[in-house]
Each structure stands twice: as structure tokens, then as C-alpha cells.
Scaffold this motif. Structure first.
Motif, short mmCIF file in Angstrom:
data_model
loop_
_atom_site.label_atom_id
_atom_site.label_comp_id
_atom_site.label_asym_id
_atom_site.label_seq_id
_atom_site.Cartn_x
_atom_site.Cartn_y
_atom_site.Cartn_z
N GLY A 7 57.96 -2.03 23.05
CA GLY A 7 59.03 -1.46 22.25
C GLY A 7 59.04 -2.12 20.88
O GLY A 7 57.99 -2.18 20.22
N GLY A 8 60.18 -2.69 20.49
CA GLY A 8 60.32 -3.23 19.15
C GLY A 8 60.05 -4.71 19.01
O GLY A 8 58.92 -5.18 19.21
N VAL A 9 61.10 -5.47 18.72
CA VAL A 9 60.95 -6.86 18.27
C VAL A 9 60.22 -7.78 19.27
O VAL A 9 59.30 -8.51 18.89
CB VAL A 9 62.32 -7.46 17.90
CG1 VAL A 9 62.16 -8.86 17.34
CG2 VAL A 9 63.06 -6.57 16.91
N LYS A 13 56.63 -9.32 18.12
CA LYS A 13 56.45 -10.76 17.97
C LYS A 13 55.27 -11.23 18.82
O LYS A 13 54.39 -11.94 18.34
CB LYS A 13 57.73 -11.43 18.50
CG LYS A 13 58.31 -12.47 17.60
CD LYS A 13 59.37 -13.21 18.37
CE LYS A 13 60.67 -13.19 17.65
NZ LYS A 13 61.68 -14.01 18.31
N ASP A 47 60.75 1.53 16.63
CA ASP A 47 59.83 0.63 17.34
C ASP A 47 58.44 0.66 16.71
O ASP A 47 57.80 -0.38 16.54
CB ASP A 47 59.75 1.00 18.83
CG ASP A 47 60.97 0.52 19.60
OD1 ASP A 47 61.79 -0.21 19.01
OD2 ASP A 47 61.10 0.85 20.80
N SER A 194 59.52 -6.42 26.61
CA SER A 194 60.38 -5.40 26.02
C SER A 194 61.38 -4.95 27.06
O SER A 194 61.17 -5.14 28.26
CB SER A 194 59.54 -4.18 25.59
OG SER A 194 58.66 -4.52 24.54
N SER A 199 62.72 0.69 26.53
CA SER A 199 61.48 0.57 25.75
C SER A 199 60.28 0.93 26.62
O SER A 199 59.50 1.82 26.28
CB SER A 199 61.31 -0.84 25.19
OG SER A 199 62.23 -1.06 24.14
N SER A 224 57.92 -10.87 31.38
CA SER A 224 59.35 -10.56 31.54
C SER A 224 60.11 -10.77 30.23
O SER A 224 59.91 -11.77 29.54
CB SER A 224 59.96 -11.45 32.62
OG SER A 224 61.34 -11.16 32.71
N PRO A 225 61.00 -9.82 29.89
CA PRO A 225 61.84 -10.00 28.70
C PRO A 225 63.08 -10.84 29.00
O PRO A 225 63.91 -11.06 28.12
CB PRO A 225 62.23 -8.57 28.33
CG PRO A 225 62.30 -7.88 29.66
CD PRO A 225 61.26 -8.53 30.55
N VAL A 227 64.82 -14.42 30.13
CA VAL A 227 64.59 -15.85 30.18
C VAL A 227 65.87 -16.49 30.73
O VAL A 227 66.95 -16.20 30.23
CB VAL A 227 64.25 -16.42 28.78
CG1 VAL A 227 64.15 -17.94 28.82
CG2 VAL A 227 62.96 -15.81 28.25
N LYS A 233 67.80 -11.17 23.57
CA LYS A 233 68.65 -10.34 22.71
C LYS A 233 68.66 -8.92 23.27
O LYS A 233 67.81 -8.59 24.09
CB LYS A 233 68.17 -10.37 21.25
CG LYS A 233 66.88 -9.60 20.99
CD LYS A 233 66.53 -9.62 19.53
CE LYS A 233 66.56 -8.30 18.80
NZ LYS A 233 66.04 -7.10 19.39
N THR A 288 57.76 -18.68 27.84
CA THR A 288 57.62 -17.35 27.20
C THR A 288 58.53 -17.21 25.98
O THR A 288 58.67 -16.13 25.43
CB THR A 288 57.93 -16.20 28.18
OG1 THR A 288 59.33 -16.18 28.45
CG2 THR A 288 57.13 -16.30 29.46
#
Ligand code: GDP
Length: 310
Positions: A7-9, A13, A47, A194, A199, A224-225, A227, A233, A288
Motif C-alpha cells: 500500500g502506501g507509507v 519505506k 498509494d 501494509s 491495502s 507484519s504491519p 508491532v 500508524k 521490523t
């Protein structure tokens, strides 16, 4: 060849770190377009643009989106005309949206537009593909009615309670040219960190993509997004909870279980390794959290090590 879905950020990154350590491997990125929206007559593909801005180096790293040093004169002016401007558009960023809108009006497809914008900003080390050339939109069902995902995220600041998610137009969405081939021919497929619901979810819903992931001989790995059990976020937790899902990396792994080989989780979630193994998946536990370039490249290197022995 390495193929990534994102997806996006979070994805952007990670991918900027990955391109720093790729060596001779080529990279194809399949990007979510469910976030796409029309605002003030402009076609915006948040995205896709975030990935392009990060990989071309023009991104505002502090914010995570948009172009570094941008100003907001356009936005302030259309505001005076009463145009809905809760979606932030910088003046340099505006050039991308005008170019996309103009090309689309001339009949160019989202893939062709993406290729041109990526080339214009000088991206040579990755091929960026929108997931589909159909126009689709992710909508959120909430206790305050249905709304476009961007409206839920940006305008309503994730306050309405999530009841469901659907992607308008997805029934007719086939994969963009090159998408299936990129999954089939890869040695490694990476599901970026993501949001799994809005996403990665829409990408997996495009006709043929999930099947290609099940079929590919590539090793399929997801980062995994979450943590310490929560998103760094964004609304991944709100969306997962709203759909009646547990908020955990184990749950994310379950969403991908039918095509996944290995799940990468953060050290802070090490206790989940056993539950992920118990659903039949290998698990890699590493740091991560991508707070700087060095840490991001380290994560990317750890993922690339999974290529060894393939
Ligand atoms: P967007 O960035 O809001 O467009 O949406 P994405 O779906 O690409 O990314 C949001 C997800 O990325 C969130 O669930 C974040 O927790 C995750 N994310 C962002 N930064 C990091 C990071 O440094 N490490 C990990 N593991 N996940 C991250």
C-alpha cells in the motif's frame, strides 16, 4: 526477480530500503489502487504516488507522503472557492495529479500513467504496477454510514466505528498487465508491512491475483504491519476489530495462510512465533521498526537472506 505487494507509507519505506540492498535482483511492485479518489476534478492515486515519491527520493520523509519542501498555495486558493479540500494536496504534488488526470482523459490506462510518472521522476530500479487498470474504490461501512476510505481516514480521522469494508467495482477488476507474470516469475514475493484490510486486501481481491500467489513457485513472505500487537500508524487495528478479527500478527498470517510460506514478525511479538508456526507457517522474528535508513536496510537484508537456499 523479486515482486512486492504493498500500500502506501509502510510499504514505500520498506521498498526504499530494499532497493538500497537489492544488488542485481530486479524489483516489481504491485500497488493498491483502492485508495484512489477524485478530488477537485483531479484523479489521485495516493498509494501509487507514495511508492513513487519514496523510490525516487523526492518524498517528505517526516510526513511519510507528499513531496519534500512542498507548499500548499493551490489548496488554500481552492478552499476559497468552497471546494472540499480535506485531502491535502501540495503544489508540487499537484503536478502529478494534473498529469495523471490529463493522461487519463486522453485514454491512457492507470498502468501507462504510472509508468510515465515513475519514469519522469527518474525511477530506474523498480517497475511499479497498479494492481488493476479498472477504477475501484475502497469504502468503509461505519455506524455513521458508508464513506470512501480517504474520507474515513483523513476527513473523519478514523472516529466512526467500522462495521465492514467493500471495494466498489472490484467484481470487474482484472489484474493490470504484467501483474500475474510478476507473481509467477518471481523467486521471492514480499507482502509489505501494509494494512492487511485496506491495502493488501483489495490487491488480493483482484481477479486472479490470489490464485497466482497460491500457484507461484516463488517463496511468499509477509512482513507484519503490527508491532507489539498494534499498528505503528493508521487504522489497521480499528479495521480488523470492526471486521470481528483479533488484532495480532497471527491473525494477519491467517489472512494470508492459503498462499504464504513465511511470516516475519517483530521481536516485540516474539511470543506469537509459536501460534504462527502452529498454523503451518515458518516464522522469522527480527526488528521490523523502520525508524531510519540503516534499520530499514537491515530489515530488507534479513528478508533477502530468505532467498538463500532457494
Ligand atoms: P498507509 O501507509 O497508511 O498508506 O498504509 P499502509 O497500509 O501502507 O501502511 C500502514 C501500515 O504500515 C500500518 O499498519 C503500520 O503499522 C505499518 N508500518 C508503518 N511503518 C512501519 C514500520 O516501521 N514497521 C512495520 N513493521 N510496520 C510499519
Amino acid at each position: 526477480m523479486i515482486t512486492a505487494l504493498g500500500g502506501g507509507v509502510g510499504a514505500a519505506k520498506f521498498l526504499s530500503g530494499l532497493t538500497g540492498v537489492l544488488g542485481s535482483e530486479s524489483l516489481t511492485v504491485i500497488v493498491n489502487t483502492g485508495d484512489d479518489i477524485r478530488i477537485a476534478g483531479l484523479r489521485i492515486s495516493p498509494d501509487v504516488d507514495t511508492i513513487i515519491y519514496w523510490l525516487s527520493g523526492v518524498v517528505d520523509k517526516e510526513r511519510g507522503w507528499g513531496i519534500r519542501g512542498d507548499t500548499f498555495n493551490f489548496l488554500e486558493t481552492v478552499w476559497r472557492f468552497g471546494v472540499q479540500t480535506w485531502f491535502r494536496i501540495g503544489d508540487r504534488d499537484l503536478a502529478t495529479h494534473i498529469h495523471r488526470t490529463h493522461l487519463r482523459e486522453q485514454g491512457f490506462t492507470p498502468s501507462q500513467v504510472t509508468e510515465r510518472i515513475a519514469k519522469g521522476l527518474g525511477i530506474g530500479n523498480a517497475k511499479i504496477l497498479p494492481m488493476t487498470d479498472e477504477d475501484v474504490e475502497t469504502w468503509i461501512v461505519t455506524d455513521e454510514g458508508e464513506m470512501h476510505f480517504q474520507e474515513y481516514l483523513v476527513k473523519r480521522k478514523m472516529t466512526p466505528q467500522v462495521k465492514g469494508v467493500f471495494v466498489k467495482g472490484i467484481e470487474n477488476a482484472g489484474p493490470a498487465p504484467g501483474v500475474i507474470q510478476a507473481i509467477e516469475e518471481a523467486r521471492l514475493v514480499i507482502i509489505c508491512p501494509s494494512n492487511p484490510i485496506i491495502s493488501i486486501g483489495p490487491i488480493l481481491s483482484v481477479k486472479g491475483i490470489r490464485d497466482a500467489l497460491r500457484r507461484t513457485r516463488a517463496k511468499v513472505v509477509a512482513i507484519s504491519p503490527l508491532v507489539a500487537g498494534i499498528p505503528l500508524k493508521g487504522p489497521a487495528d480499528r479495521l480488523m476489530r470492526g471486521l470481528g478479527l483479533e488484532v495480532s500478527s497471527t491473525q494477519v498470517a491467517k489472512l494470508y495462510r492459503d498462499f504464504l510460506d513465511e511470516m516475519v514478525i517483530d521481536e516485540k511479538d516474539a511470543l506469537e512465533a509459536d501460534s504462527i508456526k502452529s498454523i503451518g507457517l515458518k516464522t522469522l522474528v527480527v526488528d521490523t521498526i523502520m525508524t531510519n535508513e540503516e534499520k530499514t536496510e537491515k530489515l530488507a537484508e534479513n528478508i533477502l537472506k530468505l532467498l538463500n537456499g532457494l
